[in-house]
Enzyme design. Structure first.
Site, PDB file in Angstrom:
ATOM      1  N   PHE A 137      14.589   3.303   9.444  1.00 22.61           N
ATOM      2  CA  PHE A 137      13.233   2.940   9.045  1.00 22.61           C
ATOM      3  C   PHE A 137      12.413   4.210   8.927  1.00 22.61           C
ATOM      4  O   PHE A 137      12.309   4.996   9.864  1.00 22.61           O
ATOM      5  CB  PHE A 137      12.607   1.975  10.062  1.00 22.61           C
ATOM      6  CG  PHE A 137      11.414   1.282   9.480  1.00 22.61           C
ATOM      7  CD1 PHE A 137      11.569   0.179   8.644  1.00 22.61           C
ATOM      8  CD2 PHE A 137      10.132   1.762   9.716  1.00 22.61           C
ATOM      9  CE1 PHE A 137      10.477  -0.440   8.066  1.00 22.61           C
ATOM     10  CE2 PHE A 137       9.030   1.148   9.146  1.00 22.61           C
ATOM     11  CZ  PHE A 137       9.208   0.039   8.322  1.00 22.61           C
ATOM     12  N   LEU A 138      11.835   4.426   7.738  1.00 22.67           N
ATOM     13  CA  LEU A 138      11.144   5.678   7.454  1.00 22.67           C
ATOM     14  C   LEU A 138       9.625   5.500   7.435  1.00 22.67           C
ATOM     15  O   LEU A 138       9.132   4.451   7.007  1.00 22.67           O
ATOM     16  CB  LEU A 138      11.619   6.245   6.117  1.00 22.67           C
ATOM     17  CG  LEU A 138      13.130   6.448   5.989  1.00 22.67           C
ATOM     18  CD1 LEU A 138      13.491   6.956   4.616  1.00 22.67           C
ATOM     19  CD2 LEU A 138      13.643   7.403   7.051  1.00 22.67           C
ATOM     20  N   LYS A 192       0.815  -1.196   0.000  1.00 20.65           N
ATOM     21  CA  LYS A 192       0.000   0.000   0.000  1.00 20.65           C
ATOM     22  C   LYS A 192       0.859   1.260   0.000  1.00 20.65           C
ATOM     23  O   LYS A 192       0.363   2.350  -0.243  1.00 20.65           O
ATOM     24  CB  LYS A 192      -0.873   0.019   1.272  1.00 20.65           C
ATOM     25  CG  LYS A 192      -1.803  -1.131   1.414  1.00 20.65           C
ATOM     26  CD  LYS A 192      -2.550  -0.986   2.776  1.00 20.65           C
ATOM     27  CE  LYS A 192      -2.751  -2.340   3.369  1.00 20.65           C
ATOM     28  NZ  LYS A 192      -3.288  -2.270   4.743  1.00 20.65           N
ATOM     29  N   GLY A 193       2.142   1.082   0.332  1.00 24.23           N
ATOM     30  CA  GLY A 193       3.007   2.236   0.586  1.00 24.23           C
ATOM     31  C   GLY A 193       3.079   3.293  -0.496  1.00 24.23           C
ATOM     32  O   GLY A 193       3.298   4.460  -0.213  1.00 24.23           O
ATOM     33  N   ASP A 215       4.600   3.074   6.144  1.00 26.71           N
ATOM     34  CA  ASP A 215       4.036   2.727   7.459  1.00 26.71           C
ATOM     35  C   ASP A 215       5.013   1.967   8.332  1.00 26.71           C
ATOM     36  O   ASP A 215       6.004   1.398   7.860  1.00 26.71           O
ATOM     37  CB  ASP A 215       2.815   1.826   7.273  1.00 26.71           C
ATOM     38  CG  ASP A 215       3.214   0.399   6.897  1.00 26.71           C
ATOM     39  OD1 ASP A 215       3.969   0.232   5.908  1.00 26.71           O
ATOM     40  OD2 ASP A 215       2.809  -0.541   7.600  1.00 26.71           O
ATOM     41  N   ARG A 262       0.987   6.317   7.918  1.00 26.88           N
ATOM     42  CA  ARG A 262       0.904   6.545   6.469  1.00 26.88           C
ATOM     43  C   ARG A 262       0.393   7.945   6.129  1.00 26.88           C
ATOM     44  O   ARG A 262       0.705   8.503   5.091  1.00 26.88           O
ATOM     45  CB  ARG A 262      -0.048   5.527   5.822  1.00 26.88           C
ATOM     46  CG  ARG A 262       0.463   4.097   5.806  1.00 26.88           C
ATOM     47  CD  ARG A 262      -0.360   3.278   4.828  1.00 26.88           C
ATOM     48  NE  ARG A 262      -0.269   1.845   5.042  1.00 26.88           N
ATOM     49  CZ  ARG A 262       0.706   1.069   4.547  1.00 26.88           C
ATOM     50  NH1 ARG A 262       1.651   1.590   3.811  1.00 26.88           N
ATOM     51  NH2 ARG A 262       0.709  -0.228   4.788  1.00 26.88           N
ATOM     52  N   ASP A 302      14.310  -1.298  -0.522  1.00 27.25           N
ATOM     53  CA  ASP A 302      15.217  -1.568   0.592  1.00 27.25           C
ATOM     54  C   ASP A 302      16.125  -2.747   0.213  1.00 27.25           C
ATOM     55  O   ASP A 302      17.133  -2.552  -0.463  1.00 27.25           O
ATOM     56  CB  ASP A 302      14.342  -1.856   1.827  1.00 27.25           C
ATOM     57  CG  ASP A 302      15.133  -2.094   3.103  1.00 27.25           C
ATOM     58  OD1 ASP A 302      16.339  -1.794   3.124  1.00 27.25           O
ATOM     59  OD2 ASP A 302      14.545  -2.577   4.090  1.00 27.25           O
ATOM     60  N   ASP A 309       7.183   2.998  -2.993  1.00 29.92           N
ATOM     61  CA  ASP A 309       7.522   4.045  -2.020  1.00 29.92           C
ATOM     62  C   ASP A 309       9.014   4.015  -1.693  1.00 29.92           C
ATOM     63  O   ASP A 309       9.693   5.024  -1.696  1.00 29.92           O
ATOM     64  CB  ASP A 309       6.675   3.933  -0.738  1.00 29.92           C
ATOM     65  CG  ASP A 309       6.713   2.542  -0.102  1.00 29.92           C
ATOM     66  OD1 ASP A 309       7.312   1.610  -0.685  1.00 29.92           O
ATOM     67  OD2 ASP A 309       6.116   2.374   0.981  1.00 29.92           O
TER      68      ASP A 309
HETATM   69  P1  IMP Z   1      12.377  -4.739   0.088  1.00 28.19           P
HETATM   70  O1  IMP Z   1      11.766  -5.977  -0.470  1.00 28.19           O
HETATM   71  O2  IMP Z   1      13.271  -5.014   1.261  1.00 28.19           O
HETATM   72  O3  IMP Z   1      13.039  -3.863  -0.937  1.00 28.19           O
HETATM   73  O4  IMP Z   1      11.246  -3.946   0.790  1.00 28.19           O
HETATM   74  C1  IMP Z   1      10.328  -3.329   0.124  1.00 28.19           C
HETATM   75  C2  IMP Z   1       9.061  -3.113   0.896  1.00 28.19           C
HETATM   76  O5  IMP Z   1       9.232  -2.937   2.293  1.00 28.19           O
HETATM   77  C3  IMP Z   1       8.557  -1.848   0.314  1.00 28.19           C
HETATM   78  O6  IMP Z   1       7.417  -2.139  -0.437  1.00 28.19           O
HETATM   79  C4  IMP Z   1       8.286  -0.960   1.483  1.00 28.19           C
HETATM   80  O7  IMP Z   1       6.917  -0.697   1.516  1.00 28.19           O
HETATM   81  C5  IMP Z   1       8.733  -1.702   2.724  1.00 28.19           C
HETATM   82  N1  IMP Z   1       9.801  -0.917   3.390  1.00 28.19           N
HETATM   83  C6  IMP Z   1      11.136  -1.018   3.222  1.00 28.19           C
HETATM   84  N2  IMP Z   1      11.811  -0.121   3.954  1.00 28.19           N
HETATM   85  C7  IMP Z   1      10.871   0.595   4.596  1.00 28.19           C
HETATM   86  C8  IMP Z   1      10.917   1.728   5.483  1.00 28.19           C
HETATM   87  O8  IMP Z   1      11.976   2.268   5.841  1.00 28.19           O
HETATM   88  N3  IMP Z   1       9.716   2.184   5.919  1.00 28.19           N
HETATM   89  C9  IMP Z   1       8.524   1.637   5.549  1.00 28.19           C
HETATM   90  N4  IMP Z   1       8.425   0.609   4.704  1.00 28.19           N
HETATM   91  C10 IMP Z   1       9.586   0.087   4.233  1.00 28.19           C
HETATM   92 MG    MG Z   2       5.688  -1.147  -0.130  1.00 27.95          MG
END
Ligand code: IMP
Ligand code: MG
Length: 172
Positions: free
Chosen positions: A149-150, A40-41, A156, A162, A100, A97
């Site tokens: 963590f943002l 949803k981010g 969220d 959010r 990571d 959004d």
């Molecule tokens: P990844 O698979 O680790 O790249 O993570 C991606 C998902 O985790 C994204 O869709 C984000 O919504 C969530 N995410 C990663 N880092 C953060 C953060 O710092 N704050 C909030 N959501 C995050």
């Molecule tokens: Mg996301």
């Protein structure tokens, strides 16, 4: 209670969004752009981004879960909601959004490519490289962030924060 440390103000976010939208508008001038927001981010970023485009675009959403209620990636990505628009032969731009570890985006790209689009590109508001584990080519980056963590502007923690108009570092 965790502490909220300001990272990006409304004006800064607005500038970033307008700049990314301009780049996308130029690059997709003669294409059939379909924006696919990752739920949803991305929903707030996507809605602002769309309104800054000077070209037409369709929109849809894809759902992927990797996080549960913690702050670190589970490395297991599941497509929880697929798209309703036919993207065969179309130009798709995935809107996220924050990227990571990269696990989510790598799996989403692979899934969307299996549906036969002409192109798949990636746009993220925030690029957080600190914990990157999978290489992702990101075509449009709003801004890079160091670490932490943002939350806010769609992002969220356990479904909270959010609705904050600014982006904060959530310090535990
Ligand atoms: P990844 O698979 O680790 O790249 O993570 C991606 C998902 O985790 C994204 O869709 C984000 O919504 C969530 N995410 C990663 N880092 C953060 C953060 O710092 N704050 C909030 N959501 C995050
Ligand atoms: Mg996301």
């Amino acid at each position: 209670m965790p502490e909220l440390i300001p990272v990006l103000e409304k004006d800064e976010i607005h500038k970033i969004v307008a700049d990314v939208a301009q780049r996308i508008s130029t690059d997709y001038q003669d294409k059939e752009l379909i924006l696919i927001g990752v739920l949803k981010g991305s929903f707030i970023f996507l809605s602002d981004l769309m309104r800054h485009l000077s070209i037409g675009a369709k929109v849809d959403f894809i759902g992927a879960s990797s996080y549960g209620s913690g702050t670190s990636s589970s490395e297991q990505v599941k497509i929880t909601k697929t798209i309703g628009i036919d993207i065969r032969g179309k130009d798709v731009l995935v809107v996220e959004d924050i990227i990571d570890t990269g696990f989510t985006m790598v799996d989403i790209i692979a899934y969307l490519k299996s549906l036969g689009p002409r192109s798949v590109k990636v746009c993220t508001l925030l690029d957080k490289k600190e914990r990157r584990k999978r290489a992702v080519h990101i075509d449009y980056i709003g801004t890079k962030v160091e670490k932490g963590f943002l939350v806010g502007y769609g992002l969220d923690f356990d479904e909270n924060y959010r609705n904050l108009p600014e982006i904060y570092h959530l310090k535990f």
